[in-house]
Scaffold this active site. Sequence first.
Site, PDB file in Angstrom:
ATOM      1  N   ASP A   9      -9.388  55.017  39.170  1.00 36.15           N
ATOM      2  CA  ASP A   9     -10.737  54.300  39.285  1.00 36.15           C
ATOM      3  C   ASP A   9     -10.943  53.958  40.414  1.00 36.15           C
ATOM      4  O   ASP A   9     -10.361  54.079  41.572  1.00 36.15           O
ATOM      5  CB  ASP A   9     -10.562  53.238  38.208  1.00 36.15           C
ATOM      6  CG  ASP A   9      -9.821  51.726  38.515  1.00 36.15           C
ATOM      7  OD1 ASP A   9      -9.154  51.925  39.847  1.00 36.15           O
ATOM      8  OD2 ASP A   9      -9.822  50.835  37.897  1.00 36.15           O
ATOM      9  N   HIS A  10     -12.242  53.090  40.804  1.00 34.25           N
ATOM     10  CA  HIS A  10     -12.476  52.721  41.869  1.00 34.25           C
ATOM     11  C   HIS A  10     -11.556  52.183  42.746  1.00 34.25           C
ATOM     12  O   HIS A  10     -11.624  51.841  43.976  1.00 34.25           O
ATOM     13  CB  HIS A  10     -13.959  51.858  41.638  1.00 34.25           C
ATOM     14  CG  HIS A  10     -13.686  50.720  40.812  1.00 34.25           C
ATOM     15  ND1 HIS A  10     -13.917  50.963  39.413  1.00 34.25           N
ATOM     16  CD2 HIS A  10     -13.399  49.481  41.170  1.00 34.25           C
ATOM     17  CE1 HIS A  10     -13.605  49.775  38.876  1.00 34.25           C
ATOM     18  NE2 HIS A  10     -13.447  48.715  39.879  1.00 34.25           N
ATOM     19  N   CYS A  66      -4.796  52.526  39.158  1.00 37.60           N
ATOM     20  CA  CYS A  66      -5.891  51.811  39.074  1.00 37.60           C
ATOM     21  C   CYS A  66      -5.388  50.630  39.940  1.00 37.60           C
ATOM     22  O   CYS A  66      -4.369  50.628  40.714  1.00 37.60           O
ATOM     23  CB  CYS A  66      -6.291  51.576  37.839  1.00 37.60           C
ATOM     24  SG  CYS A  66      -5.040  50.619  36.644  1.00 37.60           S
ATOM     25  N   GLY A  67      -6.269  49.392  39.651  1.00 44.22           N
ATOM     26  CA  GLY A  67      -5.746  48.159  40.292  1.00 44.22           C
ATOM     27  C   GLY A  67      -4.493  47.914  40.338  1.00 44.22           C
ATOM     28  O   GLY A  67      -3.722  47.594  40.922  1.00 44.22           O
ATOM     29  N   GLY A  69      -2.530  49.573  37.592  1.00 43.53           N
ATOM     30  CA  GLY A  69      -1.553  50.466  37.097  1.00 43.53           C
ATOM     31  C   GLY A  69      -1.676  50.361  35.572  1.00 43.53           C
ATOM     32  O   GLY A  69      -1.232  51.329  34.839  1.00 43.53           O
ATOM     33  N   HIS A  99      15.609  59.214  32.656  1.00 46.87           N
ATOM     34  CA  HIS A  99      16.283  58.712  31.245  1.00 46.87           C
ATOM     35  C   HIS A  99      15.036  59.029  30.266  1.00 46.87           C
ATOM     36  O   HIS A  99      15.322  59.219  29.158  1.00 46.87           O
ATOM     37  CB  HIS A  99      16.544  57.312  30.945  1.00 46.87           C
ATOM     38  CG  HIS A  99      17.923  57.107  31.533  1.00 46.87           C
ATOM     39  ND1 HIS A  99      18.497  55.869  31.339  1.00 46.87           N
ATOM     40  CD2 HIS A  99      18.632  57.670  32.245  1.00 46.87           C
ATOM     41  CE1 HIS A  99      19.706  55.616  32.064  1.00 46.87           C
ATOM     42  NE2 HIS A  99      19.893  57.083  32.655  1.00 46.87           N
ATOM     43  N   ASN A 100      13.901  58.788  30.503  1.00 45.14           N
ATOM     44  CA  ASN A 100      12.540  58.986  29.575  1.00 45.14           C
ATOM     45  C   ASN A 100      12.008  60.244  29.794  1.00 45.14           C
ATOM     46  O   ASN A 100      10.877  60.499  29.121  1.00 45.14           O
ATOM     47  CB  ASN A 100      11.630  57.915  30.059  1.00 45.14           C
ATOM     48  CG  ASN A 100      12.225  56.491  30.265  1.00 45.14           C
ATOM     49  OD1 ASN A 100      11.930  55.860  31.169  1.00 45.14           O
ATOM     50  ND2 ASN A 100      13.055  56.039  29.232  1.00 45.14           N
ATOM     51  N   ARG A 110      -3.480  47.523  43.841  1.00 46.49           N
ATOM     52  CA  ARG A 110      -3.606  46.329  44.294  1.00 46.49           C
ATOM     53  C   ARG A 110      -2.363  45.559  44.213  1.00 46.49           C
ATOM     54  O   ARG A 110      -2.232  44.350  44.448  1.00 46.49           O
ATOM     55  CB  ARG A 110      -4.696  45.654  43.444  1.00 46.49           C
ATOM     56  CG  ARG A 110      -6.005  46.153  43.504  1.00 46.49           C
ATOM     57  CD  ARG A 110      -7.073  45.559  42.645  1.00 46.49           C
ATOM     58  NE  ARG A 110      -8.195  45.948  42.961  1.00 46.49           N
ATOM     59  CZ  ARG A 110      -9.501  45.898  42.118  1.00 46.49           C
ATOM     60  NH1 ARG A 110      -9.339  45.193  41.202  1.00 46.49           N
ATOM     61  NH2 ARG A 110     -10.618  46.287  42.649  1.00 46.49           N
ATOM     62  N   HIS A 134      19.940  61.071  26.202  1.00 47.54           N
ATOM     63  CA  HIS A 134      18.537  60.750  26.589  1.00 47.54           C
ATOM     64  C   HIS A 134      17.557  61.630  25.761  1.00 47.54           C
ATOM     65  O   HIS A 134      16.483  61.242  25.414  1.00 47.54           O
ATOM     66  CB  HIS A 134      18.157  60.588  27.884  1.00 47.54           C
ATOM     67  CG  HIS A 134      19.292  59.682  28.648  1.00 47.54           C
ATOM     68  ND1 HIS A 134      19.152  58.189  28.473  1.00 47.54           N
ATOM     69  CD2 HIS A 134      20.237  59.887  29.537  1.00 47.54           C
ATOM     70  CE1 HIS A 134      20.126  57.745  29.204  1.00 47.54           C
ATOM     71  NE2 HIS A 134      20.745  58.719  29.926  1.00 47.54           N
ATOM     72  N   ARG A 137      16.792  60.339  22.437  1.00 46.75           N
ATOM     73  CA  ARG A 137      15.784  59.083  22.333  1.00 46.75           C
ATOM     74  C   ARG A 137      14.452  59.631  22.703  1.00 46.75           C
ATOM     75  O   ARG A 137      13.307  58.971  21.929  1.00 46.75           O
ATOM     76  CB  ARG A 137      16.289  58.154  23.631  1.00 46.75           C
ATOM     77  CG  ARG A 137      17.691  57.679  22.953  1.00 46.75           C
ATOM     78  CD  ARG A 137      18.189  57.030  23.999  1.00 46.75           C
ATOM     79  NE  ARG A 137      19.725  56.420  23.593  1.00 46.75           N
ATOM     80  CZ  ARG A 137      20.623  56.208  24.522  1.00 46.75           C
ATOM     81  NH1 ARG A 137      20.405  56.107  25.734  1.00 46.75           N
ATOM     82  NH2 ARG A 137      21.829  55.790  24.120  1.00 46.75           N
TER      83      ARG A 137
HETATM   84  C1  RB5 Z   1     -10.683  47.125  37.748  1.00 42.68           C
HETATM   85  O1  RB5 Z   1     -11.112  45.976  38.455  1.00 42.68           O
HETATM   86  C2  RB5 Z   1      -9.282  47.016  37.144  1.00 42.68           C
HETATM   87  O2  RB5 Z   1      -9.736  46.271  36.205  1.00 42.68           O
HETATM   88  C3  RB5 Z   1      -8.664  48.128  37.067  1.00 42.68           C
HETATM   89  O3  RB5 Z   1      -8.559  48.838  38.235  1.00 42.68           O
HETATM   90  C4  RB5 Z   1      -7.214  47.995  36.367  1.00 42.68           C
HETATM   91  O4  RB5 Z   1      -6.307  47.169  37.013  1.00 42.68           O
HETATM   92  C5  RB5 Z   1      -7.145  47.680  35.145  1.00 42.68           C
HETATM   93  O5  RB5 Z   1      -5.865  47.843  34.393  1.00 42.68           O
END
Ligand code: RB5
Length: 148
Positions: A9-10, A66-67, A69, A99-100, A110, A134, A137
Site C-alpha cells: 500500500d502507500h 504495508c505499514g 504488515g 516448518h510452515n 514502518r 511439518h 501440520r
Molecule cells: C495505512 O495507514 C496502514 O493502516 C496500513 O499500511 C497497515 O499498517 C495496515 O495494517
Amino acid sequence: MEKIVLGCDHAALSLKNTVIEHLKKQGYETIDVGTYTEDSCDYPDFGYAAAKKVADGSADKGIVICGTGIGISISANKVKGIRCALCGDLYSAEMTRLHNDANMLAMGARVIAPELALQIVDKFLSTPFEGGRHLKRVNKISEIENNQ
Ligand code: RB5
C-alpha cells in the site's frame, strides 16, 4: 529462478521498490501488482492481488508490505492456498519456510529498517521447506481451509 509477486500500500511503496530492485539484481523475475504511487489506498486490494498470483501459479512466492504488515498479511491469508507469514526478524523468516512452508512473506515498512527487510527477504527465499512431520501440520491447515 523463482518468480516473485510483490504488492504494497502507500505506506510501503519505497520499501517495495527497494525489494524489487534487490530481487532483480539477483536474477529473480518479479511481478508488481501495485500500488504504484504514494496516494492513499487500501491494503486489502494489493494483498489480494498478490495472493491470487501465488494461488493460481502465476508466481512461485509473494511478498506483501504495508505499514505494519498486519493488514496486508491478513488479507493475503484469506485466499485459499496462501500461507502468508508476517516477519520482522530473521529467525521467523527461516522458521516459517522450514516448518510452515509459507508461500508469502509480509513485512511492515514502518516497523523494520530497509536493510533488515532485505535480509529477511533473502532468508525467506533461500530456505527450503523441511517436510516430514511439518508436512502433516501444513496439511491440517489446508484441511481447515477445505472444511469452511
Ligand atoms: C495505512 O495507514 C496502514 O493502516 C496500513 O499500511 C497497515 O499498517 C495496515 O495494517
